[in-house]
Motif scaffolding. Structure first.
Motif, PDB file in Angstrom:
ATOM      1  N   THR A  71       0.912  -0.975   0.089  1.00  0.00           N
ATOM      2  CA  THR A  71      -0.372   0.606  -0.324  1.00  0.00           C
ATOM      3  C   THR A  71       1.032   1.003  -0.012  1.00  0.00           C
ATOM      4  O   THR A  71       1.841   0.688   1.400  1.00  0.00           O
ATOM      5  N   THR A  98      -2.547  -1.506  -3.543  1.00  0.00           N
ATOM      6  CA  THR A  98      -2.473  -0.741  -3.145  1.00  0.00           C
ATOM      7  C   THR A  98      -2.766   0.836  -3.023  1.00  0.00           C
ATOM      8  O   THR A  98      -2.168   0.703  -2.192  1.00  0.00           O
ATOM      9  N   ALA A 108      -4.742   8.284   7.372  1.00  0.00           N
ATOM     10  CA  ALA A 108      -5.162   6.914   8.213  1.00  0.00           C
ATOM     11  C   ALA A 108      -4.027   6.512   9.354  1.00  0.00           C
ATOM     12  O   ALA A 108      -4.713   6.198  10.353  1.00  0.00           O
ATOM     13  N   PHE A 118     -11.608   6.327  11.837  1.00  0.00           N
ATOM     14  CA  PHE A 118     -11.649   6.534  10.635  1.00  0.00           C
ATOM     15  C   PHE A 118     -11.372   8.061  10.950  1.00  0.00           C
ATOM     16  O   PHE A 118     -11.279   8.873  12.065  1.00  0.00           O
ATOM     17  N   ARG A 133     -11.849   2.553  -4.831  1.00  0.00           N
ATOM     18  CA  ARG A 133     -11.066   2.100  -3.027  1.00  0.00           C
ATOM     19  C   ARG A 133     -12.786   2.404  -2.467  1.00  0.00           C
ATOM     20  O   ARG A 133     -12.813   3.150  -2.320  1.00  0.00           O
ATOM     21  N   SER A 134     -12.595   1.267  -2.565  1.00  0.00           N
ATOM     22  CA  SER A 134     -14.226   1.051  -1.230  1.00  0.00           C
ATOM     23  C   SER A 134     -13.980   1.185  -0.541  1.00  0.00           C
ATOM     24  O   SER A 134     -15.415   0.951   0.087  1.00  0.00           O
ATOM     25  N   ASP A 135     -12.900   0.913   0.001  1.00  0.00           N
ATOM     26  CA  ASP A 135     -12.779   0.986   1.670  1.00  0.00           C
ATOM     27  C   ASP A 135     -12.783   2.185   1.843  1.00  0.00           C
ATOM     28  O   ASP A 135     -12.927   3.035   3.441  1.00  0.00           O
ATOM     29  N   TRP A 136     -12.490   3.677   1.319  1.00  0.00           N
ATOM     30  CA  TRP A 136     -12.912   4.894   1.241  1.00  0.00           C
ATOM     31  C   TRP A 136     -14.181   5.516   0.991  1.00  0.00           C
ATOM     32  O   TRP A 136     -15.235   5.315   0.069  1.00  0.00           O
ATOM     33  N   LYS A 137     -14.917   6.294   1.924  1.00  0.00           N
ATOM     34  CA  LYS A 137     -16.412   6.229   2.206  1.00  0.00           C
ATOM     35  C   LYS A 137     -16.825   7.739   1.748  1.00  0.00           C
ATOM     36  O   LYS A 137     -15.986   8.830   2.300  1.00  0.00           O
ATOM     37  N   VAL A 153     -11.583   8.304   6.007  1.00  0.00           N
ATOM     38  CA  VAL A 153     -10.291   7.456   4.996  1.00  0.00           C
ATOM     39  C   VAL A 153     -10.223   6.599   6.664  1.00  0.00           C
ATOM     40  O   VAL A 153     -10.444   6.007   7.356  1.00  0.00           O
ATOM     41  N   PRO A 154      -9.886   4.893   6.764  1.00  0.00           N
ATOM     42  CA  PRO A 154     -10.637   4.770   7.530  1.00  0.00           C
ATOM     43  C   PRO A 154      -9.358   3.972   7.806  1.00  0.00           C
ATOM     44  O   PRO A 154      -7.549   4.263   7.408  1.00  0.00           O
ATOM     45  N   LEU A 156      -5.008   3.050   9.305  1.00  0.00           N
ATOM     46  CA  LEU A 156      -3.884   1.832   9.117  1.00  0.00           C
ATOM     47  C   LEU A 156      -3.505   1.552  10.844  1.00  0.00           C
ATOM     48  O   LEU A 156      -3.132   2.460  11.370  1.00  0.00           O
TER      49      LEU A 156
END
Length: 276
Positions: A71, A98, A108, A118, A133-137, A153-154, A156
């Motif tokens: 990543t 990623t 993150a 997040f 980036r499906s993990d970024w909402k 951003v979740p 890390l």
């Protein structure tokens, strides 16, 4: 000592196969001597996090077969050009990448540092990366009176942060100067392993001049002495990058044979004291 003073090999032994490992970039106290020790140990399946980009040390680990996934925001050798083993791995489909951005990586880690799941971040709305980036909402700012999208951003949380420091004391405090982003990595990670140029007497946290550049021993799991431990990269104002060596690596590592020859000469073989 409140923090163990290990050998370089003992420090490498603390990095387990499959670990999620954060590495600073080439210009920010990268622990190259520890990376070489990890290659000699034969670590495998690492998930590397470039904070916020990746370079020479990451390319070495990829070429040596130590990395499963990465990543990062970029992988580059700077003026020496493309990172050849990263490029080869991507062409071969042997590395899972990623893609991120520099602000997203730092955000993150700041979320993990603060213990929250997040953090919000602007600047990515409308980019090509966001849909990947499906993990970024994306949500609407709940405090705005009008539509105001913002990205979440979740956090890390690396298993390990690996850094090099100019010096450490016998309490386990380490001095990184102005590179305060390394403190964020240490705060976010579950454990932090540090190589240091030297061990100094006294307590760095009690020195008013040095304390602002110190990562507290609270966030340091173990320290190993590694003189010139960032070589061939540079270290603050102590020594500059060995541009000729990095350029020679970039040329050699364009082929599998050249990379294996480089490993044999500069990683697997005992290193001269001046180089390490």
């Amino acid at each position: 000592m409140t923090v163990p003073l290990d050998s370089l090999d003992a420090l490498a032994a603390r990095v387990s196969d499959g670990a999620f490992v954060a590495l600073p970039p080439d210009n920010s106290l990268c622990p190259v001597s520890l990376v070489r020790a990890l290659i000699r140990r034969g670590v495998r399946d690492l998930h590397l996090l470039g904070v916020p980009i990746s370079g020479f040390a990451t390319d070495l680990l990829i070429g040596a077969g130590c990395v499963r996934s990465l990543t990062t925001s970029a992988v580059t050798l700077g003026e020496a050009g493309l990172a050849p083993r990263f490029t080869a791995a991507m062409k071969a489909g042997s590395l899972r990448l990623t893609d991120a951005t520099c602000p997203a990586v730092h955000t993150a880690l700041q979320a993990a540092e603060k213990g929250v799941p997040f953090m919000p971040l602007r600047g990515m709305i409308g980019t090509d990366l966001l849909p990947q980036r499906s993990d970024w909402k994306v949500i609407d700012n709940p405090f705005a009176d009008a539509p105001d999208p913002i990205v979440l951003v979740p956090a890390l949380v690396p298993d390990l942060a690996l850094i090099h420091a100019a010096m450490a004391d016998r309490h386990g405090n380490v001095w990184v100067g102005r590179r305060r982003e390394l403190a964020t990595i240490a705060h976010a990670a579950r454990a932090t392993l540090v190589t240091a140029e030297r061990i100094v007497e006294g307590n760095l946290m009690e020195d008013e001049r040095l304390a602002p550049g110190v990562i507290s021993s609270l966030y340091v799991s173990a320290v190993a002495v590694a003189e010139r431990g960032a070589w061939p990269l540079g270290l603050l104002d102590l020594y500059g990058a060995d541009a000729a060596h990095i350029d020679a690596y970039a040329k050699a590592a364009r082929t599998d044979e050249g990379f294996r020859a480089y490993l044999a000469a500069h990683v697997l073989a005992p290193m001269p004291k001046a180089a390490e």
